[in-house]
Design a protein around this motif. Structure first.
Motif, PDB file in Angstrom:
ATOM      1  N   THR A   1       0.852  -1.181   0.000  1.00  0.00           N
ATOM      2  CA  THR A   1       0.000   0.000   0.000  1.00  0.00           C
ATOM      3  C   THR A   1       0.885   1.228   0.000  1.00  0.00           C
ATOM      4  OG1 THR A   1      -1.343  -1.294   1.507  1.00  0.00           O
ATOM      5  CG2 THR A   1      -1.996   0.992   1.142  1.00  0.00           C
ATOM      6  N   CYS A   2       0.816   1.995  -1.058  1.00  0.00           N
ATOM      7  CA  CYS A   2       1.607   3.219  -1.116  1.00  0.00           C
ATOM      8  C   CYS A   2       0.686   4.417  -0.918  1.00  0.00           C
ATOM      9  CB  CYS A   2       2.301   3.351  -2.463  1.00  0.00           C
ATOM     10  SG  CYS A   2       3.535   2.084  -2.742  1.00  0.00           S
ATOM     11  N   LEU A   3       1.271   5.501  -0.456  1.00  0.00           N
ATOM     12  CA  LEU A   3       0.511   6.736  -0.311  1.00  0.00           C
ATOM     13  C   LEU A   3       1.104   7.771  -1.256  1.00  0.00           C
ATOM     14  CD1 LEU A   3       0.320   6.868   3.577  1.00  0.00           C
ATOM     15  CD2 LEU A   3      -1.466   6.127   2.010  1.00  0.00           C
ATOM     16  N   ASN A   4       0.264   8.693  -1.695  1.00  0.00           N
ATOM     17  CA  ASN A   4       0.780   9.801  -2.490  1.00  0.00           C
ATOM     18  C   ASN A   4       1.342  10.857  -1.563  1.00  0.00           C
ATOM     19  OD1 ASN A   4       0.229   9.017  -5.210  1.00  0.00           O
ATOM     20  ND2 ASN A   4      -1.930   9.145  -4.641  1.00  0.00           N
ATOM     21  N   ARG A   5       2.197  11.687  -2.161  1.00  0.00           N
ATOM     22  CA  ARG A   5       2.823  12.704  -1.325  1.00  0.00           C
ATOM     23  C   ARG A   5       1.772  13.663  -0.774  1.00  0.00           C
ATOM     24  NH1 ARG A   5       8.387  15.316  -3.108  1.00  0.00           N
ATOM     25  NH2 ARG A   5       7.073  16.862  -4.124  1.00  0.00           N
ATOM     26  N   ILE A   6       0.831  14.004  -1.580  1.00  0.00           N
ATOM     27  CA  ILE A   6      -0.330  14.770  -1.115  1.00  0.00           C
ATOM     28  C   ILE A   6      -1.500  13.796  -1.193  1.00  0.00           C
ATOM     29  CG2 ILE A   6      -1.739  16.819  -1.440  1.00  0.00           C
ATOM     30  CD1 ILE A   6       0.824  18.041  -1.640  1.00  0.00           C
ATOM     31  N   GLU A   7      -1.990  13.400  -0.059  1.00  0.00           N
ATOM     32  CA  GLU A   7      -2.959  12.301  -0.046  1.00  0.00           C
ATOM     33  C   GLU A   7      -4.242  12.748   0.634  1.00  0.00           C
ATOM     34  OE1 GLU A   7      -4.351   9.638  -1.337  1.00  0.00           O
ATOM     35  OE2 GLU A   7      -2.517   8.457  -1.190  1.00  0.00           O
ATOM     36  N   LYS A   8      -5.339  12.164   0.202  1.00  0.00           N
ATOM     37  CA  LYS A   8      -6.625  12.470   0.822  1.00  0.00           C
ATOM     38  C   LYS A   8      -6.699  11.883   2.220  1.00  0.00           C
ATOM     39  CE  LYS A   8     -10.721  11.902  -0.870  1.00  0.00           C
ATOM     40  NZ  LYS A   8     -11.785  11.259  -1.681  1.00  0.00           N
ATOM     41  N   VAL A   9      -7.227  12.640   3.144  1.00  0.00           N
ATOM     42  CA  VAL A   9      -7.326  12.173   4.530  1.00  0.00           C
ATOM     43  C   VAL A   9      -8.129  10.881   4.593  1.00  0.00           C
ATOM     44  CG1 VAL A   9      -8.224  12.718   6.813  1.00  0.00           C
ATOM     45  CG2 VAL A   9      -7.071  14.478   5.477  1.00  0.00           C
TER      46      VAL A   9
ATOM     47  N   ARG B   1     -12.528  14.166   5.818  1.00  0.00           N
ATOM     48  CA  ARG B   1     -12.085  13.080   4.945  1.00  0.00           C
ATOM     49  C   ARG B   1     -11.764  13.582   3.551  1.00  0.00           C
ATOM     50  NH1 ARG B   1     -12.923   7.636   6.302  1.00  0.00           N
ATOM     51  NH2 ARG B   1     -12.862   7.162   4.091  1.00  0.00           N
ATOM     52  N   GLU B   2     -12.397  14.675   3.178  1.00  0.00           N
ATOM     53  CA  GLU B   2     -12.177  15.207   1.834  1.00  0.00           C
ATOM     54  C   GLU B   2     -10.945  16.107   1.767  1.00  0.00           C
ATOM     55  OE1 GLU B   2     -13.842  14.297  -0.901  1.00  0.00           O
ATOM     56  OE2 GLU B   2     -14.738  12.845   0.496  1.00  0.00           O
ATOM     57  N   CYS B   3     -10.397  16.462   2.937  1.00  0.00           N
ATOM     58  CA  CYS B   3      -9.196  17.310   2.946  1.00  0.00           C
ATOM     59  C   CYS B   3      -7.990  16.526   2.452  1.00  0.00           C
ATOM     60  CB  CYS B   3      -8.916  17.805   4.365  1.00  0.00           C
ATOM     61  SG  CYS B   3     -10.103  18.998   4.934  1.00  0.00           S
ATOM     62  N   LEU B   4      -6.898  17.258   2.271  1.00  0.00           N
ATOM     63  CA  LEU B   4      -5.665  16.606   1.838  1.00  0.00           C
ATOM     64  C   LEU B   4      -4.632  16.706   2.951  1.00  0.00           C
ATOM     65  CD1 LEU B   4      -5.408  17.948  -1.807  1.00  0.00           C
ATOM     66  CD2 LEU B   4      -6.078  15.662  -1.072  1.00  0.00           C
ATOM     67  N   MET B   5      -3.665  15.833   2.890  1.00  0.00           N
ATOM     68  CA  MET B   5      -2.551  15.915   3.827  1.00  0.00           C
ATOM     69  C   MET B   5      -1.263  15.953   3.017  1.00  0.00           C
ATOM     70  SD  MET B   5      -3.481  13.469   6.971  1.00  0.00           S
ATOM     71  CE  MET B   5      -1.923  12.975   7.589  1.00  0.00           C
ATOM     72  N   ASP B   6      -0.387  16.882   3.389  1.00  0.00           N
ATOM     73  CA  ASP B   6       0.904  16.969   2.707  1.00  0.00           C
ATOM     74  C   ASP B   6       1.941  16.239   3.562  1.00  0.00           C
ATOM     75  OD1 ASP B   6       3.180  17.513   1.413  1.00  0.00           O
ATOM     76  OD2 ASP B   6       2.960  19.690   1.401  1.00  0.00           O
ATOM     77  N   LEU B   7       2.409  15.116   3.038  1.00  0.00           N
ATOM     78  CA  LEU B   7       3.302  14.277   3.848  1.00  0.00           C
ATOM     79  C   LEU B   7       4.773  14.664   3.708  1.00  0.00           C
ATOM     80  CD1 LEU B   7       1.683  10.806   3.067  1.00  0.00           C
ATOM     81  CD2 LEU B   7       1.137  12.397   4.891  1.00  0.00           C
ATOM     82  N   THR B   8       5.076  15.576   2.779  1.00  0.00           N
ATOM     83  CA  THR B   8       6.477  15.865   2.440  1.00  0.00           C
ATOM     84  C   THR B   8       7.349  16.108   3.659  1.00  0.00           C
ATOM     85  OG1 THR B   8       5.506  17.003   0.584  1.00  0.00           O
ATOM     86  CG2 THR B   8       7.888  17.215   0.849  1.00  0.00           C
TER      87      THR B   8
END
Lengths: 745, 745
Positions: free
Chosen positions: A581-589, A671-678
């Protein structure tokens, strides 16, 4: 065996086992209701290096680093001091209570020997043992099951990188200390040395974090050390301090920690570990010298002291070495027998004796049986020896012997095991009949075997030494009857003790040094080493070491030192878990919450990718949870909320008890927000190409203390993830490489 | 300093220095004419894993691996045995020769004391010293310059991964053993202990390879071990065996090896190292006991024996610990002074004393001066002490003392240094006047400082201990004059010795254990540790340790344990060498020859790429040379020649002395051929992304023993190569991170 292993956990509780085989996500188990699950988590060393961390490190000045280093030394000193003091407390309390107990029984026996009615003495003895063991067992079974046993397997796992929940908590320490006092005073065939290692580790984990979650007290110091790498380093210092206090063996303690825990040898760390060990043995020695009213006489460096082996009396010759090796082989066979019996017993216990009340009852039964057997053996023994004023026994029982004589069976049974060991090493030739020793070996062997694994805090070192010393001395007596050149049986008692202990626990280097330090005579180094080596080789032929058996029964993903020798044909591709399971760098909550809640993706780390599937980082479950908890979201529109910037401190405050994902509420909007994991991911995770051989992957894991290793193809695309469990599956059996079925923990 | 460092090499020969600063490719230096260049190569651990190797490993059965393991144990046993025997030879020959020498001089002095003409005795003494030292110095200076000194810096470098040419050859061993005998008997202020470590290492390197290139003898055994990783493991066992034989400290030996050499802690390896150490000390002990006619009395486990410190007489109290720490500080200051003086002296020697004949003359001068100074000191001393039958001196000189008395200055000067140390530890209070000790400390300090670095084989351990013991005992006498509770100056002599030695060499953990084992008393563990720690901290404030100074003067790319603390802001991109010479998987022979001959691409490893620049492997210079030598070419047309398939054996036979590229003739036709590197390259080299921080790169290097680390971008394209030298440049100075200018070696 896989059927069994799936059903076991550290507490050996049947009622908690249901979920284990069903693939529940066992993460964050430490936060789940107490007694509900006992799972193993892995420590995370490798992925701390995210942007926040690097920023802090870069901000830190040279002086800052120096202060950190000084704090580390300070903490190690404190660990040594506290561990030493705990050892003192245990030693003094055990001596006092055991003294009262034996004194009372002795008087009682003396009163009834003449007039008859010794059954009353037996009952008194049994009841006393009974009560002490009951208290100890209730504490362990009902309050902190992880405090059972010696704690060495748990600490081995911890140092290996597997976290056993609650193993380094304050409560565990308290239960452990009280428990060990009760079980030793209760006359079980146990020692107080093993638990010291666990105690030292708990002290270290507590002191180094500068707070106690149990006491809800945060001193706000040592915050830098609130992460797995640092904590583990301190725990290894604590374990070393424990060994050091138990056996008066500071160097042995260091080697124990290294043997069990070290992956990458770090000079400064080793030096600090040594410091903690030194302080610990010195504290014990010093406080005990004050207690015994000869301040400054530093001749009691450990809980057990083998007494002085003078090289003049107890020399050995070249031609004796084959004899020693033969004794080592005997030790290996007997050790393997012990382990096999204990293995069966443990399986039995797991299946049928899993309720706390049953466990307490079993412990009480063992206590009563031990007392009865001891009493019977003493009662029927007619091995009378003249009372020697020089080597005065602590509690000489006259029983049916003539005046001025004492029952020599009682020196072994009617005494704390530590003293019995010392008597076997040092008493004059002729102190025991061969029959006495033979009977004692036999009964004590089975008693000790039955005792190990009970729900009491207790170690197996001293009983092993005692069994070995008894049959070793028997060998010595037998040899002396053949030829007079083998005059002193004490030497053979020592060799037998080493052989038996080696045959049971199979430790090598550290055990040699521990025994050499405990005897205080380096001359015995070579024979002890050869004996331990033989015992290990012979014993390994039949069965694994006792600690390894118990670790395996928990199906812990324990990594040994090297990959199995014949595993070169395996590559990372075959070993890895895939798909990942990979996540995108900017991923949906919402995606993140789903991934974390999904029970089938029970990894602790997730590769972060940029499209198309190109690896750009790795983020941990715990980090994601902290992010979710603090709602570090970017709104869908892209406008950043005026959110507080997350600090490294937020991660540290949550450490080590991160809340489970279920406890975090995320609304439908969020849940619709994004998270920046960088900023939070580790931007440079370790990777390997898919053709990398298993030994190479293994070496990376062990040498760097990895937890996750991303497998990439030649365009840096994620194709798999190797975790500790993927590696622990491969195992070298008698007939080549075997794949174990580890439980789905 | 960079100007200086560029001009030095191990042999300290001026005439060889020309090339060093000019960027000549210093690879394969070991094959260049003797005396022409002394360069450091790096060992290669990481890149052995090519297809040939993997095939062999995969073919090997479980039994095969077991046989290998047994051979390893066998070799370690043999290493221990031979090292122990060498120690015996050195000990016995030194004792005999020194006995004759002192006996002759003593008789001569006694003859001339009454009648006058003691100058004849002085001349006799000087000439004797002179001749011994001359022989030793000629051997070293003309035959094997790398055998000079104690060899510990060289072994440190070797274990660190830097190969000093000729350091583990048979010839070096022979010169070392003869040299050390000559210099000790020649009365220099040196010890025979340090060289044992080097000797053990040479023995190990020889035994483990199953052949001697010097003797041109190949036993065709142990061929599997003919590669850097395995050889280095054995060398660390040899070094440990050497320490063990020198100090009777098997555990100390293991820790020495680990401290200096270990990167990844491997349990089995450590256990084997311990085995070698045990066998070594046991062999020495056993043979010496036969030699001294009391077979079986195993009380001489090492070359130096500190004698028995009985805890009854020599106890210490808590309030003495600050005193010990103060002495540690003094030791640190004096040690730093010693090191500074020796540093200047070494610079001077490098500049002006670089010819062998000059070196021999300097050594002879020192010998003569040592004899003269000793004689003068004894002559003018009027410290007479009554002859004590119990503590009989070996060579008591009466000189101008009354009958039944002896000159106590002579116990320190007119004796082998080992015996003097023991006298200082154990002789009765009042054996020396404070003035005698003060004068002795002063003169011996400068003599020892002058001596270290001469072209003779000799160690600095014993002189350091002797200096320290002298001023330590002086402290003890002074303390005793203040209050009678500090009655025994011997204890302070021990502490002073530890402080001085710690101040000079700055070893920590291993030295503590070595000293504790040499005293045979674990009670002194804590004070010795505190003293060494203080000495190190204080000493490091002024100047580095003696060995580190000498290593630095060679500008060796020596990697310390951890990256400098403040280096988190550096990334792989900033550290790496770039651009890198890459090779194609199918490459033209001409290109390869050009790359290898090109003096500016002096790397040892070359990334192998597929177009476009995508990394697919790494190949070593040595492998390419073997390929060129065996002409493993594919003809241009693509039709394969009926060439012999290259075996792993071909690489092993060439190891470790690969021919230089200049010696391989490649015709113009052959230059047009192609070479297929696929089978020979390591297909999965370690890589890091370019943003990786320096500490992380450093950890990879140290933990895995890397030599080359390829830096790739996110599409797996090669953008740089990090080598050991790139990392060794960064160094933590007093004011933060400093970049060293290492010589272009």
């Amino acid at each position: 065996m896989s059927n069994i292993t799936k059903k076991v956990s550290w507490s050996s509780r049947g009622d908690e086992l249901g979920a284990a085989g069903e693939g529940t996500p066992l993460l964050n188990g430490s936060e789940q209701p107490r007694h509900s699950r006992q799972v193993q988590l892995s420590l995370d060393y490798d992925n701390i290096e995210n942007q926040l961390f690097l920023e802090e490190e870069r901000r830190m000045s040279f002086t800052g680093f120096r202060c950190l280093e000084i704090s580390r030394w300070l903490i190690c000193g404190l660990i040594g001091l506290l561990t030493g003091l705990i050892a003192c407390v245990i030693d003094i309390v055990v001596e006092k209570l055991a003294g009262y107990k034996y004194e009372a029984i002795k008087q009682n026996i003396e009163r009834f020997t003449e007039v008859g009615g010794l059954s009353i003495s037996l009952i008194l003895w049994a009841v006393l043992n009974f009560s002490f063991v009951m208290v100890g067992s209730i504490l362990v079974a009902f309050f902190e099951p992880v405090a059972a046993g010696s704690g060495i397997p748990q600490i081995k796992c911890y140092l290996n990188g597997v976290k056993v929940p609650r193993v380094v908590r304050l409560k565990t320490l308290v239960v452990k200390v009280c428990g060990v006092i009760c079980s030793v005073v209760g006359g079980l065939a146990v020692g107080k040395e093993g638990p010291m290692i666990h105690s030292g580790a708990v002290v270290a984990a507590g002191v180094s974090q500068g707070r106690s979650t149990t006491l809800k007290k945060d001193l706000m110091i040592f915050e830098y050390f609130r992460r797995d790498t640092e904590k583990r380093d301190f725990v290894s210092a604590g374990a070393a301090a424990g060994v050091s206090a138990a056996f008066g063996a500071p160097v042995g303690g260091v080697l124990f920690s290294l043997e069990e825990g070290a992956s990458f040898w770090n000079q400064m760390l080793t030096w600090r570990i040594f410091f903690a060990s030194m302080i610990s043995t010195f504290t014990l020695n010093f406080v005990l010298s004050i207690y015994h009213n000869n301040t400054g006489d530093l001749s009691n460096p450990g809980l057990i002291n083998f007494g002085r082996f003078e090289s003049e009396n107890l020399n050995y010759n070249l031609y004796e070495i084959p004899l020693f090796i033969a004794m080592g082989a005997i030790g290996g066979v007997l050790g393997a027998l012990f382990n096999v019996l204990n293995y069966w017993l443990t399986i039995f216990r797991i299946r049928y004796v899993h309720r706390p009340c049953l466990q307490v009852m079993e412990a009480m039964l063992v206590a009563a049986v031990t007392a009865t057997v001891s009493f019977t053996m003493i009662y029927f023994s007619n091995d009378c020896q003249p009372l020697d004023s020089e080597h005065a026994e602590e509690y000489p029982l006259q029983l049916f012997c003539a005046d001025g004589e004492y029952n020599s069976m009682a020196t072994t049974f009617f005494n704390t095991p530590e003293r019995s060991v010392r008597s076997l090493f040092h008493n004059q030739p002729g102190t025991w009949n061969p029959l006495t020793l033979g009977l004692f070996t036999l009964t004590y062997f089975f008693l000790a075997c039955w005792t190990y694994g009970l729900a009491v805090s207790a170690g197996v070192f001293i009983p092993s030494l005692l069994i070995g010393a008894a049959w070793g001395r028997l060998c010595g007596i037998w040899l002396a009857s053949i030829a007079s050149i083998w005059a002193d049986p004490g030497k053979y008692a020592l060799i037998g003790a080493a052989a038996q202990l080696g045959g049971i626990v199979r430790m090598t280097l550290s055990l040699t040094v521990i025994l050499v330090e405990a005897t205080g005579n380096v001359t015995y180094g070579l024979p002890i080493m050869l004996v331990l080596l033989t015992a290990k080789i012979v014993g390994d032929y039949f069965q694994e070491g006792l600690y390894d058996i118990h670790i395996k029964l928990q199906s812990v993903p324990f990594l040994h030192w090297e990959a199995p020798a014949t595993s070169h044909w395996l590559t990372a591709r075959e070993v890895m878990s895939s798909p990942v399971t990979c996540l995108n760098r900017i991923e949906k909550v919402g995606t993140i919450v789903d991934v974390l809640s999904n029970t089938s993706t029970n990894h602790n780390g997730f590769p972060v990718v940029m499209q198309p599937a190109k690896l750009c980082g790795l983020i941990l479950r715990s980090q994601l949870i902290v992010l979710l908890k603090h709602k570090v979201f970017v709104e869908l529109a892209g406008s950043r909320l005026s959110r507080r910037k997350l600090q490294l401190k937020d991660f540290r405050d949550a450490y080590p008890r991160f809340p489970p994902i279920q406890s975090i509420h995320v609304s439908q909007d969020e849940r619709e927000c994004l998270m920046d994991l960088t900023e939070f991911m580790n931007p440079t995770p370790y990777t390997v190409p898919q053709e990398t051989s298993l030994p190479r992957v293994f070496k990376l894991f062990r040498a760097l203390g990895l937890r996750h290793l991303v497998v990439v193809d030649d365009a840096n695309r994620v194709i798999g993830l190797v975790t500790r469990k993927d590696l622990a599956r491969y195992h070298l059996g008698k007939y080549g490489l075997e794949e174990l079925h580890l439980a789905q923990t």
